[in-house]
Design an enzyme around this catalytic site. Structure first.
Site, PDB file in Angstrom:
ATOM      1  N   LYS A  94       0.841  -1.221   0.000  1.00 56.19           N
ATOM      2  CA  LYS A  94       0.000   0.000   0.000  1.00 56.19           C
ATOM      3  C   LYS A  94       0.865   1.256   0.000  1.00 56.19           C
ATOM      4  CE  LYS A  94      -4.045  -2.223   1.966  1.00 56.19           C
ATOM      5  NZ  LYS A  94      -3.466  -3.502   2.457  1.00 56.19           N
TER       6      LYS A  94
HETATM    7  O1  LIG Z   1      -5.098  -4.294  -0.088  1.00 58.01           O
HETATM    8  C1  LIG Z   1      -5.540  -5.216   0.627  1.00 58.01           C
HETATM    9  O2  LIG Z   1      -5.181  -6.370   0.456  1.00 58.01           O
HETATM   10  C2  LIG Z   1      -6.625  -4.897   1.567  1.00 58.01           C
HETATM   11  C3  LIG Z   1      -7.502  -3.906   1.190  1.00 58.01           C
HETATM   12  C4  LIG Z   1      -8.718  -3.745   1.878  1.00 58.01           C
HETATM   13  O3  LIG Z   1      -9.567  -2.945   1.505  1.00 58.01           O
HETATM   14  N1  LIG Z   1      -8.938  -4.525   2.953  1.00 58.01           N
HETATM   15  C5  LIG Z   1      -8.046  -5.481   3.399  1.00 58.01           C
HETATM   16  O4  LIG Z   1      -8.362  -6.177   4.371  1.00 58.01           O
HETATM   17  N2  LIG Z   1      -6.850  -5.623   2.744  1.00 58.01           N
HETATM   18  C6  LIG Z   1      -5.836  -6.601   3.223  1.00 58.01           C
HETATM   19  O5  LIG Z   1      -6.329  -7.924   3.010  1.00 58.01           O
HETATM   20  C7  LIG Z   1      -5.981  -8.777   4.101  1.00 58.01           C
HETATM   21  C8  LIG Z   1      -7.272  -9.232   4.750  1.00 58.01           C
HETATM   22  O6  LIG Z   1      -7.001 -10.159   5.763  1.00 58.01           O
HETATM   23  P1  LIG Z   1      -8.122 -11.062   6.486  1.00 58.01           P
HETATM   24  O7  LIG Z   1      -9.181 -10.115   6.938  1.00 58.01           O
HETATM   25  O8  LIG Z   1      -7.357 -11.688   7.610  1.00 58.01           O
HETATM   26  O9  LIG Z   1      -8.612 -12.052   5.473  1.00 58.01           O
HETATM   27  C9  LIG Z   1      -5.067  -7.963   5.002  1.00 58.01           C
HETATM   28  O10 LIG Z   1      -3.728  -8.187   4.598  1.00 58.01           O
HETATM   29  C10 LIG Z   1      -5.465  -6.523   4.708  1.00 58.01           C
HETATM   30  O11 LIG Z   1      -4.397  -5.629   4.905  1.00 58.01           O
END
Ligand SMILES: O=C(O)c1cc(=O)[nH]c(=O)n1[C@@H]1O[C@H](COP(=O)(O)O)[C@@H](O)[C@H]1O
Length: 277
Positions: A94
Site C-alpha cells: 500500500k
Molecule cells: O489491499 C488489501 O489487500 C486490503 C484492502 C482492503 O480494503 N482490505 C483489506 O483487508 N486488505 C488486506 O487484506 C488482508 C485481509 O485479511 P483477512 O481479513 O485476515 O482475510 C489484510 O492483509 C489486509 O491488509
C-alpha cells in the site's frame, strides 16, 4: 512475471481464484514452530506447501514482516523465494509517494537482483496521483493494484465523497484507467462492498479485482461473484486469517488446507455458473 493470459489459464486449470494472504503474526503462529531458526518462514512454507494447488496467488502483507525489523525483512525475502512461480506473487505494501520516492519503493519490491524480491504485483494507494503510480509501471510486465473501494469501516470517510466523476472511488478508477490497461492494473474492492460491484464493473469491465474481506471480515463470496465475476473471471478473492489461523496446533497446515478447499469448491461452482470453465 505472470501475464493476464497466464493468470486466466491458471484459474481455469486449477478451478479457483483464491489468493491466500500471508500475514503471519508471531503471537498467533503455533508454539512448536518457535524451535525453528525462522518460525515465520517455517509457518509460511508449510501453509504454501499445503495450499498451492488450491489458489492462484499469494499476498504477503509487508506490515507483518517490517514490524519485526531485519529478521522480518529476511523472512519476507525468503518467503518470496519460496512462492511457487506459477502463482501471482503480490506484495501488499500500500505504497504511494512522489515519483522519485516511488522509484525507490518499486526497486525495493520489483528489482530482484538488488533486493532479492521480484514480486509480480504491488498494492498502491492512489491518493498522490499519477506520478506516485507510474514508476511501478516502468517495470515491464509487473502489476499495480490500486485501492479503489476498501473493506475498511473508514472507507466512508473519503471514498464515497461526491466528485464530478461520481464517488471518489469511481473517479479513481476512471483516472487510473488512463495510466495503463487491464493487463497491468487491478483494483482493490472489498468483499464487504458487494453492493457496489455492478457499479464498479461499469468502469472496470475487464480489470481483475483483488477482493479482500471474505472470512475474518465477513464478506460473502457468493455476492461478490454475483455482481463481480466476468467471462475471464476477473476476480482474485483473498482470505488471510480465515485460512492461516484455522488451527494453532501441529495440524495448522492441514486445517489451512481444509479452509482453502472450502473456498476452492465454492469458487469452482461460481466459475461454472459464469461459464468461465
Ligand atoms: O489491499 C488489501 O489487500 C486490503 C484492502 C482492503 O480494503 N482490505 C483489506 O483487508 N486488505 C488486506 O487484506 C488482508 C485481509 O485479511 P483477512 O481479513 O485476515 O482475510 C489484510 O492483509 C489486509 O491488509
Amino acid at each position: 512475471m505472470l501475464s493476464r493470459h497466464q493468470l486466466i489459464d491458471q484459474i481455469k486449470r486449477k478451478k479457483t481464484f483464491l489468493c491466500i494472504g500471508l500475514d503471519p503474526d508471531i503471537e498467533k503462529i503455533p508454539a512448536f514452530l518457535h524451535q525453528y531458526a525462522d518460525p515465520v518462514l517455517e509457518f509460511n512454507k508449510r501453509i504454501i506447501d499445503a495450499t498451492k494447488d488450491l489458489c492462484v496467488a499469494y499476498k504477503p502483507n509487508a506490515a507483518f514482516y517490517e514490524s519485526k525489523g531485519i529478521k522480518g525483512l529476511q523472512s519476507l525475502i525468503d518467503t518470496y523465494k519460496y512462492l511457487p512461480k506459477e502463482c501471482l506473487s503480490i506484495i501488499d505494501a500500500k505504497r504511494g509517494d512522489i515519483g522519485n520516492t516511488s522509484d525507490q519503493y518499486a526497486q525495493a519490491f520489483f528489482n530482484e537482483e538488488v533486493t532479492g524480491m521480484g514480486f509480480d504485483a504491488i498494492t498502491i494507494t492512489p491518493y498522490m496521483g499519477n506520478d506516485s503510480v507510474t514508476p511501478y509501471l516502468k517495470y515491464e510486465g509487473k502489476w499495480v493494484i490500486i485501492l479503489a473501494l476498501t473493506s475498511s469501516v473508514g472507507s466512508k470517510d473519503f471514498q464515497y465523497l461526491n466528485t464530478e466523476h461520481g464517488h471518489l472511488y469511481e473517479a479513481v478508477i476512471q483516472k487510473a484507467n488512463t495510466w495503463a490497461g487491464a493487463d497491468r492494473i487491478m483494483y482493490v474492492v472489498g468483499a464487504t462492498k458487494s453492493e457496489e460491484f455492478t457499479n464498479i464493473r461499469k468502469y472496470a469491465p475487464d480489470n481483475f479485482l483483488l477482493v479482500p474481506g471474505v472470512g475474518a471480515q465477513g464478506g460473502s463470496l457468493e455476492d461478490v461473484c454475483k455482481y463481480g465475476i466476468t467471462k475471464d473471471c476477473g476476480l482474485l478473492v483473498n482470505s488471510s486469517r480465515g485460512i492461516i489461523y484455522a488451527s494453532n496446533g501441529e495440524d495448522f497446515a492441514d486445517a489451512a488446507r481444509a479452509e482453502a478447499l472450502k473456498l476452492q469448491v465454492q469458487m469452482e461452482e461460481e466459475l461454472e455458473k459464469a461459464s468461465v470453465i
